[in-house]
Design an enzyme around this catalytic site. Structure first.
Site, PDB file in Angstrom:
ATOM      1  N   PRO A  46      23.379  10.727  40.768  1.00  8.55           N
ATOM      2  CA  PRO A  46      22.451  10.891  39.644  1.00  8.55           C
ATOM      3  C   PRO A  46      23.168  10.918  38.286  1.00  8.55           C
ATOM      4  O   PRO A  46      22.545  10.766  37.250  1.00  8.55           O
ATOM      5  CB  PRO A  46      21.777  12.245  39.906  1.00  8.55           C
ATOM      6  N   GLU A  67      26.500  18.309  48.433  1.00  6.67           N
ATOM      7  CA  GLU A  67      26.496  18.471  46.967  1.00  6.67           C
ATOM      8  C   GLU A  67      27.183  17.299  46.274  1.00  6.67           C
ATOM      9  O   GLU A  67      27.182  17.229  45.038  1.00  6.67           O
ATOM     10  CB  GLU A  67      27.189  19.785  46.569  1.00  6.67           C
ATOM     11  N   ARG A  91      18.470 -10.471  46.530  1.00  6.39           N
ATOM     12  CA  ARG A  91      17.381 -11.398  46.235  1.00  6.39           C
ATOM     13  C   ARG A  91      17.652 -12.260  44.994  1.00  6.39           C
ATOM     14  O   ARG A  91      16.929 -13.223  44.738  1.00  6.39           O
ATOM     15  CB  ARG A  91      16.047 -10.668  46.137  1.00  6.39           C
ATOM     16  N   ASP A 120      10.125 -12.925  37.927  1.00  4.09           N
ATOM     17  CA  ASP A 120       9.846 -11.518  38.171  1.00  4.09           C
ATOM     18  C   ASP A 120       9.607 -10.675  36.939  1.00  4.09           C
ATOM     19  O   ASP A 120      10.050 -10.995  35.858  1.00  4.09           O
ATOM     20  CB  ASP A 120      11.026 -10.867  38.896  1.00  4.09           C
TER      21      ASP A 120
HETATM   22  N1  4HQ Z   1      22.072  11.513  45.021  1.00 11.41           N
HETATM   23  N2  4HQ Z   1      20.770   7.717  42.580  1.00 11.41           N
HETATM   24  C1  4HQ Z   1      24.090  11.491  46.472  1.00 11.41           C
HETATM   25  C2  4HQ Z   1      21.080  10.922  44.261  1.00 11.41           C
HETATM   26  C3  4HQ Z   1      21.189   9.532  43.754  1.00 11.41           C
HETATM   27  C4  4HQ Z   1      20.347   8.968  42.772  1.00 11.41           C
HETATM   28  C5  4HQ Z   1      21.939  12.933  45.262  1.00 11.41           C
HETATM   29  C6  4HQ Z   1      23.306  10.845  45.413  1.00 11.41           C
HETATM   30  C7  4HQ Z   1      22.834  13.486  46.304  1.00 11.41           C
HETATM   31  C8  4HQ Z   1      25.020  13.555  47.253  1.00 11.41           C
HETATM   32  N3  4HQ Z   1      22.061   8.603  44.101  1.00 11.41           N
HETATM   33  N4  4HQ Z   1      24.156  12.923  46.290  1.00 11.41           N
HETATM   34  N5  4HQ Z   1      19.341   9.527  42.117  1.00 11.41           N
HETATM   35  O1  4HQ Z   1      20.081  11.549  43.982  1.00 11.41           O
HETATM   36  O2  4HQ Z   1      21.814   7.498  43.386  1.00 11.41           O
END
Ligand code: 4HQ
Length: 262
Positions: free
Chosen positions: A88, A115, A153, A168
């Site tokens: 994230p 985590e 794609r 698209d």
């Molecule tokens: N993760 N976009 C991996 C995500 C996430 C997201 C949370 C990634 C938990 C361990 N990954 N960890 N949003 O939420 O790519």
């Protein structure tokens, strides 16, 4: 395109790889997908991939050694690949990023659980960090699948139509026009007459108008980023003119509504 996925849940990827366009792209050798189980790179009889965080606190962190070994193996197998961590904290994935990833020979997609991964992996083994959106997943696997899907794609010869990807949403800051198929009337709703006319030029105009108005109503942010053509500006002006007429006729009919509290 050579995709290498690092995960502790390899089976999740069967859902993506076994169906539709992605399955076809694999059989046409447009892409190759290798799934490496991070657990296979963990030492000891228990093959532990996670550990408790230094400094305390809840949750577990993915140990650096198995991840480092797995990334080294992936780089060895597909040299010239870029390593992407799904997190994230990364740049939010867009169609533009999908297009830019297409320029690499290979992508190594690192899927964290718990985590997340030890910070030293992030700094020393990762080229890019990507997020698929501002929400929290239980792991990076779904995010990796989103990236494989969106990038694949775009590879020429992967989709049915000649340039299906070019038309698209987002490829040009315009969302798609309405689509209809048989039957002609469904639960009292008919297909717009124009689409049955066979006038291809008129149909294209109708579709552009449909796209423009839908983008204005649903995604004004996209429309603001688009470089509008003369024809598109004329379409939007026509709608503005029609709306102004309706507003004008209302004010003539009932001047009270305009001088009221709203
Ligand atoms: N993760 N976009 C991996 C995500 C996430 C997201 C949370 C990634 C938990 C361990 N990954 N960890 N949003 O939420 O790519």
């Amino acid at each position: 395109m050579e995709f290498t996925v690092l995960t502790i849940f390899p089976d999740m990827f069967q859902a993506l790889l076994g169906h539709g366009i992605i399955r076809k792209a694999i059989s046409l050798k447009k892409i190759n997908v290798t799934i490496l189980n991070i657990r296979d790179f963990a030492p000891g009889p228990h093959r532990v991939t996670d550990d408790t965080p230094y400094g305390g606190g809840c949750g577990m962190v993915m140990k650096p050694e198995p991840l480092a070994s797995a990334i080294r193996e992936a780089k060895h197998r597909a040299c010239g690949s870029k390593t992407i961590l799904l997190t994230p904290q990364g740049r939010v994935f867009t169609q533009d990023i999908a297009r830019s990833l297409l320029t690499f020979d290979g992508l190594i997609l690192v899927c964290g659980r718990y985590e997340g991964v030890d910070e030293r992996i992030r700094s020393d083994f990762v080229d890019f960090e990507i997020s698929i959106g501002d929400y929290v997943l239980t792991g990076g696997e779904l995010a990796a699948m989103v990236i494989i899907d969106a990038v694949t794609r775009l590879i020429p010869g992967t989709l049915g139509g000649a340039d299906s990807a070019g038309k698209d949403s987002f490829s040009d800051y315009l969302i798609e026009h309405a689509h209809y198929t048989k039957p002609r009337t469904f639960e009292g709703q008919s297909v717009p007459e124009m689409l049955l006319s066979g006038h291809h030029q008129e149909i294209e105009k109708w579709r552009l108008e449909s796209s423009l108005i839908r983008t204005f109503l649903k995604r004004k942010d996209l429309l603001e980023r688009r470089a509008l053509s003369r024809q598109e500006i004329d379409i939007l002006k026509k709608w503005r003119f029609e709306l102004e007429n309706i507003i004008h006729s209302q004010s003539v009919r009932s001047p009270d509504t305009l001088s009221g509290s709203q």
